[in-house]
Scaffold this active site. Structure first.
Site, PDB file in Angstrom:
ATOM      1  N   SER A   1      50.657  36.252  41.284  1.00  0.00           N
ATOM      2  CA  SER A   1      50.080  36.711  42.529  1.00  0.00           C
ATOM      3  C   SER A   1      48.549  36.748  42.539  1.00  0.00           C
ATOM      4  CB  SER A   1      50.608  38.121  42.839  1.00  0.00           C
ATOM      5  OG  SER A   1      50.199  39.063  41.852  1.00  0.00           O
TER       6      SER A   1
ATOM      7  N   LYS B   1      40.638  40.865  42.436  1.00  0.00           N
ATOM      8  CA  LYS B   1      41.845  40.743  43.245  1.00  0.00           C
ATOM      9  C   LYS B   1      41.894  41.890  44.252  1.00  0.00           C
ATOM     10  CE  LYS B   1      46.875  40.214  42.444  1.00  0.00           C
ATOM     11  NZ  LYS B   1      47.889  40.234  41.360  1.00  0.00           N
TER      12      LYS B   1
ATOM     13  N   SER C   1      51.672  37.147  36.793  1.00  0.00           N
ATOM     14  CA  SER C   1      50.711  37.063  37.892  1.00  0.00           C
ATOM     15  C   SER C   1      49.278  36.792  37.470  1.00  0.00           C
ATOM     16  CB  SER C   1      50.759  38.346  38.725  1.00  0.00           C
ATOM     17  OG  SER C   1      51.921  38.383  39.509  1.00  0.00           O
TER      18      SER C   1
END
Length: 522
Positions: free
Chosen positions: A191, A111, A215
């Site tokens: 996310s 990420k 997330s």
């Protein structure tokens, strides 16, 4: 070994030449990498019929074909320009008789809020474009030392989805909108949207996301994969753009529970730059695969957290089938209608605002003179002065956090104390002790909704808040599908209970095999 590798490399080259002329299978297909696990990859490396260089090239080609072109998933923000060179050096090590461990030569996508010295780390913000940190995050140092190949950085919900009062998950000003691989008109949740899509679409062997509240597990649910948020402190957070020092953690986002267990153990360790990791020292296991047991549900007492039920009748049906399956596999299931008698949502929100400000300011400071932004106050000012920043979403959370005081504030201290009390001692710990539970189970979320940048996200149900606010571990695995869209089930429990959660999740996964490969429908 060298002769064998040379033979197979030559063979692959000849096949590729023929395929490129005939327009047939890609290198990814030729090497049969679809759904490949860490164990399978290592077996083929050891047998000499595959190299890390070939695998890396195949994934890079697939990112170009599937993510950037083709269906257009937009999961990848940037590829590592050094990936092939790193793979070559790891192949050479293997030829010379050195294998660092189970991650040697295994490609991983991160990420884009996790620091890497050889690629920008932006959190999806236009104001962070081109920001290359001076060194790797602690967990990335561990990965590189273990022989992993950092393949790429993945798109995400900007600032890990803590930027606006409403937004579209998987969207950032810098990276654009990430799309769901099962239906590209649908949302990947966030996310950790990019890692979730990348794992599901087989753009890499493994991926890593981060979670404050949902997330990791929400995009794992929407993208049909396994997601694990560890106990806060089991993995270091230094070198990761933060939201909350109390509730943040990075974690595995992968296709199997076994791969989650392998990755989990590879990067544990006490980090002097993350004080939360000190408490993990007596709970660390370098090998979590030892806890995987196909009969792991036999004799377990599991609390069925029913509060998320009643929001989607078809998810309820899948969940009831899952409860029946858990009982069939030997578990005793006890219904629990609530985990805390006190609503701590407001306190949790205040904790996030205060800790976001404190954490961002410390992160910007860590970048030194090269920091593109010096403070959250400057970020708020830049936001106000650039109309494109508020053209789609209001950015209220950034503006609100910038106005907060420091962590000595009485409002913050009271909110933190109340949140931890009612999520831990008067929450998960109390419920589990009173009912003598090994874990708690609940539906992870709904099927993926249609992406809508006007109305924003449509979360019809979730179950991540109890574990998130406590800083306790949670794992989600696929439990079925609705019209081709995957839905997951979550298991969570006490602090440091990763061994039992992995055991339960693995037993359920092996008995059901609900993972489905996406077809990139539109």
């Amino acid at each position: 070994m060298k002769t064998t590798l040379l033979f197979y490399s030559t063979l692959i080259f000849l096949f590729l030449s023929a395929c490129s002329q005939s327009g047939k299978d890609s290198l990814y297909e030729l090497l049969e990498l679809e759904e490949i696990t860490v164990d399978q990859l290592q077996e083929r490396y050891e047998n000499g019929n595959l190299t890390a260089s070939q695998v890396t090239r195949a994934y890079l080609d697939r990112i170009e074909d599937i993510d950037r072109n083709g269906p257009g998933l937009n999961a990848i923000f940037a590829v590592n320009p050094n990936a092939l060179e790193i793979a070559d050096s790891l192949d050479q090590e293997r030829q010379d008789g050195t294998v660092r461990g189970p991650l040697h030569g295994v490609p991983i996508i991160l990420k884009d809020n996790i620091d890497t010295y050889d690629m920008p780390t932006t959190a999806g913000s236009r104001f962070m474009e081109g920001s290359v940190p001076p060194e790797d995050a602690f967990i990335i140092k561990k990965l590189r030392n273990a022989g992993a190949i950092i393949l790429a950085k993945a798109n995400l919900s900007e600032w890990a989805n803590f930027h606006s009062s409403f937004s579209s998950s998987g969207w950032s000003g810098l990276g654009g909108q990430v799309n769901n691989p099962y239906d590209i008109t649908r949302n990947p949740c966030g996310s950790s949207s990019g890692p979730g899509v990348a794992a599901s679409a087989n753009l890499s062997t493994l991926t890593i996301g981060t979670e404050t509240n949902g997330s990791i597990v929400c995009p794992s649910n929407a993208n049909g994969i396994v997601g694990l948020k560890p106990t806060v402190g089991l993995w270091s957070r230094s070198g990761i753009i933060p939201i909350s020092h109390t509730t943040d953690s990075a974690g595995p986002m992968v296709r199997t529970v076994r791969d989650a267990a392998i990755l989990l153990g590879a990067v544990t360790g006490v980090d002097p730059d993350d004080d939360k990791t000190a408490a993990s020292e007596e709970h660390i296991h370098e090998d979590y695969t030892q806890f995987l047991n196909e009969d792991g549900l036999e004799g377990k007492r599991i609390g069925f957290y029913t509060q998320p039920m009643g929001n989607h009748f078809r998810v309820d049906t899948l969940m009831n089938q899952t409860i029946a399956k858990l009982e069939e596999l030997g578990a005793e299931v006890i219904e629990i209608d609530q985990i805390s008698e006190t609503n701590i949502g407001g306190d949790a929100f205040q904790v996030l605002l205060y800790e976001f400000k404190d954490g961002l300011n410390k992160y910007f400071e860590s970048l030194g003179d090269d920091a593109p932004v010096s403070s959250i106050e400057e970020l708020a000012e830049l936001t106000r002065n650039n109309p494109e920043e508020t053209e789609q979403f209001d950015r209220d959370l950034i503006l609100m956090a910038a106005e907060k005081g420091d962590l000595e504030s009485e409002e913050y201290r009271e909110a933190l104390e109340n949140m931890l009390l009612h999520s831990r001692d008067e929450g998960i710990d109390k419920v589990m002790n009173e009912n003598n539970l090994d874990a708690i189970v609940a539906p992870t979320g709904s099927p993926a909704w249609k992406t809508d940048q006007i109305l924003g996200d449509n979360f019809s149900l979730s179950s991540s808040s109890p574990s998130a606010r406590a800083g306790y571990p949670i794992i989600t695995v696929p439990m079925g599908q609705l019209d081709g869209l995957p839905v997951g089930v979550s298991f969570f429990g006490r602090a440091w209970s990763e061994p039992v959660l992995l055991e339960i999740a693995y037993a359920y996964e092996q008995a059901t095999q609900h993972r489905i490969i996406p077809e990139f429908k539109n």
